[in-house]
Motif scaffolding. Structure first.
Motif, PDB file in Angstrom:
ATOM      1  N   LYS A   2      -3.955  -3.966  20.700  1.00  0.00           N
ATOM      2  CA  LYS A   2      -2.973  -4.733  19.684  1.00  0.00           C
ATOM      3  C   LYS A   2      -1.607  -5.091  21.074  1.00  0.00           C
ATOM      4  N   SER A   4       2.524  -6.071  20.282  1.00  0.00           N
ATOM      5  CA  SER A   4       3.169  -6.914  19.185  1.00  0.00           C
ATOM      6  C   SER A   4       4.024  -8.198  19.968  1.00  0.00           C
ATOM      7  N   ALA A   9       2.484  -6.764  14.646  1.00  0.00           N
ATOM      8  CA  ALA A   9       1.810  -5.805  15.795  1.00  0.00           C
ATOM      9  C   ALA A   9       0.019  -6.982  15.556  1.00  0.00           C
ATOM     10  N   SER A  58      -4.679  -5.502  12.409  1.00  0.00           N
ATOM     11  CA  SER A  58      -3.410  -5.714  12.159  1.00  0.00           C
ATOM     12  C   SER A  58      -2.357  -5.437  11.033  1.00  0.00           C
ATOM     13  N   ASP A  59      -0.824  -5.640  11.767  1.00  0.00           N
ATOM     14  CA  ASP A  59      -0.374  -5.115  11.000  1.00  0.00           C
ATOM     15  C   ASP A  59      -0.306  -5.509   9.224  1.00  0.00           C
TER      16      ASP A  59
END
Length: 269
Positions: A2, A4, A9, A58-59
């Motif tokens: 991941k 950021s 992220a 992913s976010d």
């Protein structure tokens, strides 16, 4: 892994070695979408397979505005900066192709060559844009109401994907598992933020996009074959190849042929 960047992220998978190739999946996909092509492509390229916002690992923010396609492009440029990639080749499928085309149009110095599979430059007509936006909003609300499992089955049954019913059961099961790895609110907000009705139309910009471009469509996908033919006629350095016995997701239905086409194009042959 991941990464950021900005305020989210993104999950990224890396494979292979060589010149970098950014791979952008379609709506409801993730980086695993490209696995059938990885053995062939990773032999000559460093693959960067990203789960786009709201997809995969992913976010998935709650604000639909965060999913705007322009913001998605900004995230990808930040991702390239993170890896120290000044110039990248890219390959995008469907929604990922729309994002890739916008990236190439807005930051041409960052893109070497691009491959667009089953992609479009958007919609020109205001009435069509408004209708698509309303349709996507209605579907987004239904996803949130009915849930992820309902939506995954509903989406797979779309006429656009009818040719995929011929695929082996294990292939279809793997694709279903990929879609279930997402979230209902992530898909709903991606529909809202990255709707074809919301994104800027790039039709008028196509003659100015000088990035060498390979447009791939499946022969059974008549709508996108016609779109790609129009795009190729407007873009100064574009070529259109039709893959036999494939529908919208040509890379899923004919992975060996699509990998060959991509490899040859990136090699300049």
């Amino acid at each position: 892994m991941k990464i950021s960047l900005n305020d989210i992220a993104l999950h990224v998978t890396l494979a292979g070695a060589g010149p970098p190739l950014l791979l952008l999946h379609g709506f409801t996909g993730n980086g695993q979408t490209w696995q059938p092509l990885v053995p062939a492509l990773a032999a000559r390229h460093a693959l960067v397979m990203v789960d786009l916002i709201g997809h995969g690992a992913s976010d998935a923010p709650t604000d639909p505005a965060r999913y705007a396609i322009e913001q998605c492009v900004a995230d990808l440029l930040a991702l390239l900066d993170h890896f120290g990639i000044e110039r990248v080749d890219l390959c995008g499928y469907s929604m990922g192709g729309r994002i890739g085309l916008l990236l190439a149009a807005g930051a041409p110095e960052r893109v070497g060559r691009q491959i667009l599979i089953g992609a479009s430059p958007g919609l020109v007509d205001p009435a069509e844009r408004a209708a698509r936006l309303a349709s996507d909003e209605a579907l987004a609300e239904r996803i949130e109401r009915e849930g992820l499992a309902w939506f995954v089955d509903y989406w797979a049954a779309q006429p656009l994907f009818a040719s995929q019913q011929r695929l082996p059961e294990q292939v279809r099961a793997a694709q279903r598992a990929q879609r279930l790895a997402g979230s209902a609110h992530g898909y709903a907000n991606a529909l809202r933020g990255m709707s074809v009705g919301r994104q800027p139309s790039l039709w008028a910009a196509l003659p100015a996009i000088v990035t060498p471009t390979l447009l791939i469509t499946g022969a059974l996908d008549e709508k996108f074959c016609a779109i790609a033919a129009r795009m190729a006629a407007l873009m100064p350095h574009a070529q259109h190849v039709i893959v036999p016995n494939a529908g919208h997701a040509a890379h899923l239905e004919q992975p060996e042929e699509v990998a060959r086409l991509i490899g040859n194009f990136l090699a300049g042959s």
